[in-house]
Enzyme design. Structure first.
Site, PDB file in Angstrom:
ATOM      1  N   CYS A  79       0.839  -1.206   0.000  1.00  0.00           N
ATOM      2  CA  CYS A  79       0.000   0.000   0.000  1.00  0.00           C
ATOM      3  C   CYS A  79       0.871   1.251   0.000  1.00  0.00           C
ATOM      4  O   CYS A  79       1.499   1.587   1.009  1.00  0.00           O
ATOM      5  CB  CYS A  79      -0.920  -0.031   1.225  1.00  0.00           C
ATOM      6  SG  CYS A  79      -1.839   1.494   1.509  1.00  0.00           S
ATOM      7  N   CYS A  82      -0.046   3.962   2.528  1.00  0.00           N
ATOM      8  CA  CYS A  82       0.361   3.549   3.879  1.00  0.00           C
ATOM      9  C   CYS A  82       1.796   3.975   4.164  1.00  0.00           C
ATOM     10  O   CYS A  82       2.135   4.357   5.294  1.00  0.00           O
ATOM     11  CB  CYS A  82       0.243   2.036   4.039  1.00  0.00           C
ATOM     12  SG  CYS A  82      -1.435   1.387   3.876  1.00  0.00           S
TER      13      CYS A  82
END
Length: 325
Positions: A79, A82
């Site tokens: 991700c 993230c």
């Protein structure tokens, strides 16, 4: 921290009132037990960010949430957002100096936790306070927005649950703990507030109202008692009401102050905050004299139930001022 739709700045779902008070009581019991067992010492800054999995979730998140708000960062290696958000959260965990604990959960390795929290996409950030879960935000938010959310979180944790966070010793070894400090004495009104919780548990709304009034008679500024009284009185007002009849009368008599007040109470108990506020503001515009003042006062009481810091209260206050002037 209560049902997932709980407001950060005020209890809105009246069905969650008792849950919040029970959670606070459990948190206090857990802190007292930790003190008896020699816990509650200082931690190092490195201990403020932890990796959590399903096996350790109860110990590392639920149990710790009785002493400090736990912010959960749901992330994954693949991700990209993230990778932007996680370092900011880690840095802020240290900057906030123990006011919250950051728990990082890899969703790929902990699918069950992801499902339990209803995570639809990552990054997703939640908090747990006194065993109650709250959604905070989703996506790679800016630092200013994150700080604002964290400030609200630590304020709620302290005011509602008495959680002042962890003591951080910059010289402490990671994973170590200093000698615990003295136990925090019970507040002067804890017994009276506990009596109110017990009355709510027993369905004794009159008893809960009186218990909160007993606190306020000695300490008029006690925020917990003011909030509890406003909520208990609201529940008392709607107890035994026929919702269909109340709403029919409100629809048939749009300028009737008492009919609109009764319907607004039901709106708020049902979680329809904007509907309750909008109904009474419209009624203020349609009424005059004593009726108008009665509606205005009830609206101010409902503001107390929701919480002064809730943005819906701020917006309704502005709308009320326009309606009055």
């Amino acid at each position: 921290m209560q049902p997932r739709n709980m407001s950060m700045s005020g209890v809105v779902d009246l069905a969650a009132v008792k849950a919040a008070q029970e959670a606070k009581a459990k948190a206090e019991q857990a802190r007292a037990e930790a003190a008896r067992q020699g816990g509650g010492g200082a931690v190092s800054p490195a201990d403020l960010v932890i990796e959590v999995d399903e096996a350790g979730f109860e110990r590392d998140v639920l149990q710790r949430s009785a002493e400090v708000p736990v912010v959960i960062d749901f992330w994954a290696e693949w991700c990209e957002p993230c990778k932007q958000l996680s370092p900011v959260l880690e840095r802020l965990a240290v900057a906030y100096n123990g006011r919250f604990l950051l728990a990082k959960i890899d969703v790929d390795a902990n699918q069950m936790l992801m499902q339990q929290f209803g995570v639809q996409g990552i990054p997703a950030v939640f908090a747990v306070v006194a065993g109650q879960a709250l959604p905070l935000f989703q996506g790679a938010a800016g630092e200013a927005q994150i700080r604002e959310t964290l400030d609200q979180l630590v304020t709620v944790a302290e005011q509602r649950f008495g959680l002042t966070g962890l003591t951080v010793d910059p010289d402490a070894e990671p994973g170590g703990a200093a000698q615990p400090g003295p136990a925090v004495p019970a507040g002067p009104y804890d017994a009276l507030l506990e009596a109110a919780v017990q009355a709510l548990d027993a369905g004794d709304l009159s008893g809960a109202v009186q218990a909160y009034k007993n606190v306020l008679s000695e300490d008029p500024a006690n925020s917990e008692a003011k909030l509890g009284l406003a909520q208990a009185e609201l529940l008392q007002r709607v107890q035994g009401a026929d919702p269909q009849q109340v709403r029919k009368e409100a629809a048939d008599k749009p300028a009737d102050a008492q009919a609109q007040i009764a319907a607004a109470d039901l709106d708020l108990v049902g979680g329809h905050v904007e509907d309750a506020f909008g109904r009474l503001i419209d009624t203020v515009q349609r009424t005059f004299g004593d009726d108008r003042d009665t509606v205005r006062i009830r609206l101010l009481e409902l503001f107390e139930v929701v919480g002064a810091d809730d943005p819906r209260v701020a917006a309704a206050r502005r709308a009320l001022a326009r309606a009055l002037f």
